[in-house]
Design an enzyme around this catalytic site. Structure first.
Site, short mmCIF file in Angstrom:
data_model
loop_
_atom_site.label_atom_id
_atom_site.label_comp_id
_atom_site.label_asym_id
_atom_site.label_seq_id
_atom_site.Cartn_x
_atom_site.Cartn_y
_atom_site.Cartn_z
N HIS A 1 25.47 -16.40 -14.59
CA HIS A 1 25.25 -17.70 -13.95
C HIS A 1 24.88 -17.51 -12.48
O HIS A 1 23.88 -18.07 -12.01
CB HIS A 1 26.52 -18.55 -14.07
N GLU A 2 25.68 -16.74 -11.78
CA GLU A 2 25.42 -16.53 -10.36
C GLU A 2 24.17 -15.69 -10.13
O GLU A 2 23.48 -15.88 -9.12
CB GLU A 2 26.64 -15.87 -9.69
#
Length: 351
Positions: free
Chosen positions: A17-18
Site C-alpha cells: 500500500h505504502e
C-alpha cells in the site's frame, strides 16, 4: 505461528500500500522523507537517499511522509518544488489513489497465483438426499452425478444452486448413475432463507447436499487473468456492500472484528494451506484498499475529497477546517479499532 503469520500478512499488505504512494510520489517528483511500516517508536531505520525506511513498534498500519504533507499537522506546508503541496490537485489524487490501487493489484496477483496453482472445487456428486424433498421424490440417489440442469452443464457443485435459482417452474436434470444417463424432472421447493448479511430471501432448493469429492481446476494463461479479475471485482463489491449494510444498520456493529480476529483467521488459513492463506490475504488486501478510499479525513479517501474540492473551487480547503476534520477522522478510526478489539475480547470470553 498464527501471530507471526498475521504480522507477516499485514506487513506485506501495508508495504505494498505504502509502496504505491511512494512510487507515485517519486514519479511526480515529490520527496519522500519517511517510509514506515507500523506506527510509534522506530525499531529499525535506514536512510537511503533522502528517505528514511523504518519498522515501527505498532504493526497496525504504516505511512509515507511526503515533504509538505503531514496528517498530524495539516498546517505544516512546504512550497518547494519537490513538495507534495506544490503539485496539481489531480497529481495529488493519483498519489493518494496509488496506495489503494496497490492493494487491489496485490489481490489480483494473489488470485492469479491461485488460478495457476489450482482452484479447489466440489464436483457435482450427490452426498445426501433429504427425505420428502423434490430430489427424493424424483428418485435422485447418493453418488449420482448431476451432468446438466435445463440443458446447462453443471461440472461443479457451485453450478447447481445458481442454475436452479435462476430458473422458473420445473427443472430437468441429466443424471449419471453407474455409467447410465437418466433424465429426471422435478419441481424445486421455495424456502425462506437468509443471505450473507442476515436479510430474508427466498431460495429454490431440491434437497441435496454434496459429496466431499473435489478437484483443483488449473486455469490457462489467459483464463487465469479472467478468473483473477472476476474474483478481485467480486471481493471488492462484497466489501463495499458490507460497509453499506453496516452504515444502514442491516449488519450490527458487534459483527466488526479487530486485530485478534485477523490473527485467528490468519492462523486458521495458514494451517489449511497456501491456497487458503492466499485467499484470505487477497480478501484482506481488498478490504484495506476499500477502507482507505472511504471519505474519512486522515484516510486517502478524505485527502482525495480535499483535493477534489480544490479542483472544483480553484482554492485549497481551509487549513483549520482540514485540521479539525483530520482530528475527527483519527478519532473515528481509533473508535472503530477499539470497537473491533472489544468485540474480539467479548467473543473470546463467550459473550
Amino acid at each position: 505461528m498464527g501471530i507471526l503469520a498475521a504480522l507477516l500478512v499485514l506487513s506485506v499488505l501495508i508495504f505494498f500500500h505504502e509502496l504505491g504512494h511512494f512510487l507515485a510520489a517519486r514519479f511526480f517528483g515529490v520527496q519522500v522523507d519517511v517510509f514506515s511500516i507500523g506506527f510509534g517508536k522506530k525499531l529499525w531505520s535506514k536512510q537511503i537517499g533522502k528517505t528514511q525506511w523504518s519498522l515501527s513498534a505498532i504493526p497496525l498500519g504504516g505511512y509515507v511522509k511526503m515533504k509538505g504533507q503531514d496528517d498530524s499537522d495539516p498546517t505544516n506546508i512546504s512550497y518547494d518544488d519537490d513538495s507534495y503541496n506544490t503539485k496539481k490537485p489531480w497529481q495529488r489524487i493519483i498519489i493518494l489513489l496509488a496506495g489503494p490501487f496497490a492493494n487491489f493489484l496485490m489481490a489480483f496477483m494473489l488470485y492469479l497465483a491461485i488460478a495457476y496453482l489450482g482452484v479447489p472445487k466440489l464436483l457435482s456428486y450427490v452426498g445426501s438426499v433429504g427425505k420428502e424433498t423434490p430430489a427424493f421424490q424424483a428418485g435422485i440417489q447418493i453418488n449420482d452425478k448431476i451432468i446438466q440442469i435445463n440443458g446447462k452443464k453443471t461440472p461443479y457443485w457451485e453450478n447447481i444452486g445458481k442454475t436452479i435459482n435462476s430458473s422458473e417452474g420445473s427443472v430437468s436434470l441429466l443424471v449419471e448413475r453407474n455409467g447410465t444417463l437418466l433424465d429426471l424432472t422435478l419441481w424445486p421447493k421455495v424456502i425462506e432463507d437468509q443471505n450473507l448479511f442476515g436479510e430474508p430471501i427466498q431460495r429454490r432448493i431440491i434437497g441435496i447436499s454434496p459429496l466431499n469429492k473435489q478437484e483443483s481446476v488449473h486455469y490457462g494463461l489467459v483464463e487465469g487473468f479472467g478468473y483473477a479479475w472476476e474474483e478481485t471485482k467480486k471481493s471488492s463489491l462484497l466489501i463495499f456492500e458490507s460497509l453499506q449494510k453496516l452504515i444502514t444498520g442491516v449488519v450490527s456493529t458487534d459483527k466488526l472484528g479487530g486485530i485478534i480476529t485477523i490473527v485467528d483467521v490468519t492462523a486458521k488459513a495458514n494451517a489449511a494451506g497456501i491456497l487458503s492463506l492466499f485467499f484470505f490475504t487477497a480478501l484482506i488486501s481488498v478490504n484495506l484498499g476499500v477502507l482507505n478510499l472511504l471519505p474519512i479525513p486522515a484516510l486517502d479517501g478524505g485527502h482525495i475529497v480535499f483535493n477534489l474540492y480544490e479542483m472544483l473551487t480553484g482554492k485549497p480547503a481551509n487549513e483549520k477546517v482540514m485540521m479539525y476534520l483530520t482530528m475527527i477522522g483519527w478519532g473515528l478510526l481509533l473508535a472503530l479499532m477499539l470497537l473491533g478489539l472489544y468485540n474480539d475480547i467479548h467473543r473470546l470470553i463467550g459473550g
